[in-house]
Motif scaffolding. Structure first.
Motif, short mmCIF file in Angstrom:
data_model
loop_
_atom_site.label_atom_id
_atom_site.label_comp_id
_atom_site.label_asym_id
_atom_site.label_seq_id
_atom_site.Cartn_x
_atom_site.Cartn_y
_atom_site.Cartn_z
N PHE A 299 83.89 67.11 126.90
CA PHE A 299 84.14 66.23 128.03
C PHE A 299 83.37 64.92 127.88
CE2 PHE A 299 85.38 70.30 129.78
CZ PHE A 299 86.47 69.97 130.57
N LEU A 300 84.12 63.83 127.98
CA LEU A 300 83.56 62.50 128.09
C LEU A 300 84.07 61.91 129.41
CD1 LEU A 300 84.33 61.14 124.49
CD2 LEU A 300 82.32 62.41 125.25
N SER A 301 83.22 61.25 130.14
CA SER A 301 83.63 60.67 131.42
C SER A 301 83.04 59.29 131.55
CB SER A 301 83.19 61.56 132.60
OG SER A 301 81.81 61.84 132.53
N ALA A 302 83.65 58.49 132.43
CA ALA A 302 83.21 57.10 132.60
C ALA A 302 83.42 56.69 134.05
CB ALA A 302 84.00 56.17 131.68
N THR A 303 82.60 55.75 134.50
CA THR A 303 82.74 55.22 135.85
C THR A 303 82.00 53.89 135.94
OG1 THR A 303 82.38 55.62 138.21
CG2 THR A 303 80.71 56.44 136.69
N HIS A 304 82.47 53.03 136.84
CA HIS A 304 81.74 51.79 137.12
C HIS A 304 80.86 51.96 138.36
CE1 HIS A 304 85.06 51.46 140.00
NE2 HIS A 304 84.30 50.62 140.68
N ARG A 305 80.92 53.12 138.99
CA ARG A 305 80.12 53.38 140.18
C ARG A 305 78.71 53.86 139.82
NH1 ARG A 305 82.78 53.72 145.02
NH2 ARG A 305 85.06 53.72 144.98
N ASP A 306 77.80 53.74 140.78
CA ASP A 306 76.46 54.30 140.66
C ASP A 306 76.53 55.74 141.16
OD1 ASP A 306 73.84 55.04 140.75
OD2 ASP A 306 73.12 53.25 141.80
N LEU A 307 76.66 56.70 140.25
CA LEU A 307 76.87 58.09 140.66
C LEU A 307 75.65 58.65 141.38
CD1 LEU A 307 78.92 59.85 137.84
CD2 LEU A 307 79.68 58.86 140.00
N GLU A 308 74.46 58.20 141.04
CA GLU A 308 73.28 58.69 141.76
C GLU A 308 73.34 58.28 143.23
OE1 GLU A 308 69.74 57.43 139.82
OE2 GLU A 308 69.99 58.79 138.11
N ALA A 309 73.81 57.05 143.49
CA ALA A 309 73.98 56.61 144.88
C ALA A 309 75.10 57.39 145.56
CB ALA A 309 74.27 55.11 144.92
N GLU A 310 76.17 57.71 144.80
CA GLU A 310 77.27 58.50 145.36
C GLU A 310 76.79 59.90 145.71
OE1 GLU A 310 80.62 57.26 145.87
OE2 GLU A 310 79.35 55.50 145.67
N VAL A 311 75.92 60.46 144.87
CA VAL A 311 75.35 61.78 145.16
C VAL A 311 74.49 61.71 146.42
CG1 VAL A 311 73.72 63.51 144.33
CG2 VAL A 311 75.45 62.60 142.78
N ALA A 312 73.70 60.65 146.56
CA ALA A 312 72.80 60.52 147.70
C ALA A 312 73.57 60.45 149.02
CB ALA A 312 71.92 59.29 147.53
N ARG A 313 74.74 59.82 149.01
CA ARG A 313 75.50 59.72 150.26
C ARG A 313 76.52 60.84 150.43
NH1 ARG A 313 80.52 57.15 150.51
NH2 ARG A 313 81.41 56.50 148.50
N GLY A 314 76.51 61.81 149.49
CA GLY A 314 77.35 62.99 149.63
C GLY A 314 78.77 62.84 149.17
N ALA A 315 79.11 61.75 148.47
CA ALA A 315 80.48 61.54 148.00
C ALA A 315 80.73 62.20 146.65
CB ALA A 315 80.79 60.05 147.91
N PHE A 316 79.67 62.56 145.92
CA PHE A 316 79.82 63.19 144.60
C PHE A 316 78.85 64.35 144.51
CE2 PHE A 316 79.90 63.56 139.99
CZ PHE A 316 81.23 63.27 139.70
N ARG A 317 79.35 65.47 143.98
CA ARG A 317 78.52 66.68 143.91
C ARG A 317 77.38 66.50 142.90
NH1 ARG A 317 80.58 71.52 145.96
NH2 ARG A 317 79.18 72.58 144.51
N GLN A 318 76.18 66.89 143.32
CA GLN A 318 75.03 66.74 142.44
C GLN A 318 75.13 67.66 141.23
OE1 GLN A 318 71.12 68.09 143.86
NE2 GLN A 318 70.30 66.08 143.27
N ASP A 319 75.59 68.90 141.43
CA ASP A 319 75.68 69.83 140.30
C ASP A 319 76.71 69.35 139.28
OD1 ASP A 319 77.72 70.20 142.09
OD2 ASP A 319 77.42 72.36 142.36
N LEU A 320 77.82 68.73 139.74
CA LEU A 320 78.79 68.19 138.80
C LEU A 320 78.21 66.99 138.06
CD1 LEU A 320 81.60 68.07 137.56
CD2 LEU A 320 82.36 66.75 139.55
N TYR A 321 77.45 66.17 138.76
CA TYR A 321 76.82 65.02 138.11
C TYR A 321 75.90 65.46 136.97
CZ TYR A 321 73.53 61.17 137.47
OH TYR A 321 72.72 60.21 136.92
#
Length: 502
Positions: free
Chosen positions: A297-319
């Protein structure tokens, strides 16, 4: 079904306005590239027949721009290309290249009004303020349906690495490539995250490098379609599922999956993806038996995933699962050494697509402008700029007038300070703070002011206002009477009042 697409490397994008130009199931060999504002939209063309072009939504190719008539033109496709003007407010203008001598080219501008003329691939067609060109579809830019990317072998393997920071980044990525560890690529939109992902796949273990490289833009599909694309479905799982179909993960077994814009995944899909990463098994939609897979698996994003995790929009375990190792790609404005070779590469590709045998050289003035521009759209924007420049160039050198106004304006030197403000206290001068621009005029005059040529600024303002002299004068910060005088001074055509055409 709308088959138009915004140009992005090796993946399908959401459809743009307009009906399909190419019938379903037909293989398009050429496409009509539309250069409007800051974007490029490509519409596949049929092998034969006619394609209507205009602002109305029921045209085969819809161009939602005020300078384009509702029914503007018809492009006849077949053994010979022809453009037919339908008599709208703004005439169709065709720039046809004619060889003058062995080392130079000239361009003949031919206004077309209520008539049809022959054109060739690479000829610049102007509808109002919009540029169009017919070009050959390059195999590296095609993408199968459903947003899947072709394997790495079918894409371009050319990587420009002149910048020291980029060379160091790729060296680190190559060291991580042979393992199975998940890789997360971060960076602004258009910086080349998918190019790096393909490079990692090619440097993987021998067995995996021979396997498929399949990618999906997670932001391009709805939640229901995204789940079916990733996990597949069984026959009868939902309405329209007439037969079983493997998903992206199964199709990439033994190879690599690239999830672009992974930060856009819905919460429900994040849970299922986490299970795939942990158990290396996939459950089809409507299925009961999990299927084992061997996928990197390779993944990419222009978002700040740590900030997304902090606000609950992205799962921490998946990150944590995706973030085995992270590489951040710097924006193009921080990689000045890469601009010149990238520009040359994109110019060569554009000439191949436009079926031009001679690649124009990039002048020193153009290169200086390219290196000073901040490139908010990064490499993708540079590619679009070079395609537009090659299309407008009739000679053997790219010049500043072939670049979009935003590129030349952003790189122009600031206007000199008034003489009174430059005087010191001993000279009797009084330093004054600059006055704020009038309300409602703050941004556009500032964007137009640095333009090096007054005539070009006036032309640009008139284009932006679709010929409305009152609005154009406000944009330029002058009176309408002064604008009319300058239009006469520079022998510019007086804009006609726009009217609806049918």
């Amino acid at each position: 079904m709308d088959r138009s697409r915004r140009i992005q490397p090796a993946r399908a994008m959401p459809p743009s306005d307009g009906a399909a130009a190419c019938p379903s199931g037909a293989k398009a060999l050429r496409e009509l590239a539309v250069f409007a504002s800051d974007g490029v939209v490509a519409h596949p063309l049929p092998e034969s027949g006619s394609v209507s072009i205009g602002r109305a939504s029921d045209n085969d190719i819809c161009i939602n721009h005020r300078s384009v008539s509702r029914r503007h033109a018809i492009l006849h496709v077949g053994p010979q290309l022809r453009i037919e003007d339908l008599g709208g407010t703004n005439a169709t203008i065709v720039g046809t290249r004619r060889v003058a001598v062995e080392t130079a080219r000239t361009e003949e501008l031919r206004p077309v009004s209520k008539q049809s003329i022959e054109i060739a691939p690479g000829d610049c067609i102007t509808l109002g303020s919009v540029f169009l060109v017919v070009r050959r579809i390059q195999a590296a830019e095609g993408a199968p349906s459903g947003g899947r990317s072709p394997s790495a072998s079918s894409g371009s393997s050319e990587v420009v690495l002149r910048d020291p920071a980029m060379r160091a980044l790729y060296e680190q990525a190559y060291r991580a490539a042979p393992g199975r560890i998940s890789v997360l690529l971060l960076g602004e939109t258009g910086t080349g995250k998918e190019v790096l992902a393909q490079a990692i796949h090619r440097r993987s273990s021998a067995a995996r490098a021979r396997g498929p490289f399949l990618g999906l833009n997670c932001a391009a599909l709805s939640e229901s379609l995204l789940e079916s694309e990733l996990f597949g479905h069984e026959k009868g799982a939902f309405t329209g599922a007439v037969q079983a179909r493997p998903g992206l993960f199964e199709a990439a077994d033994g190879g690599t999956v690239f999830l672009d814009e992974v930060g856009e995944l819905p919460q429900a899909t994040q849970v299922k993806l986490l299970r795939v990463l942990e158990e290396h098994q996939v459950m089809r939609v409507g299925g009961r038996v999990p299927r084992s897979i061997d996928v990197r698996f390779l993944s990419a994003t222009h978002r700040d995933l740590e900030a997304e995790v902090a606000r609950g929009a992205f799962r921490q375990d998946l990150y944590f699962r995706l973030n085995g190792v992270t590489f951040t790609i710097p924006p193009l404005r921080q990689r000045i050494a890469d601009i010149a070779p990238l520009a040359e590469l994109f110019a060569a590709r554009a000439c191949a697509a436009f079926e031009r045998s001679q690649i124009p050289a990039i002048s020193g003035e153009v290169l200086a402008l390219l290196e000073r521009y901040p490139w908010p759209g990064n490499i993708r924007e540079l590619r679009n700029v070079m395609e537009r420049a090659v299309m407008l160039c009739a000679g053997d050198r790219l010049l500043p007038e072939h670049l979009p106004p935003r590129v030349t304006a952003a790189a122009a030197p600031a206007a000199p300070a008034p003489a009174a403000a430059a005087k010191g206290p001993e000279a009797g001068g009084r330093r004054e703070e600059p006055k704020a621009p009038p309300a409602g005029e703050g941004s556009l005059p500032q964007a137009l002011a640095p333009a090096p040529d007054e005539r070009q600024r006036i032309v640009e303002a008139l284009e932006k206002c679709v010929g409305n002299q009152t609005y154009a004068a406000k944009m330029l910060g002058i009176s309408r009477r002064t604008l009319v005088a300058k239009i006469a001074k520079y022998s510019l055509p007086r804009p006609r009042k726009p009217k609806e055409t049918s």
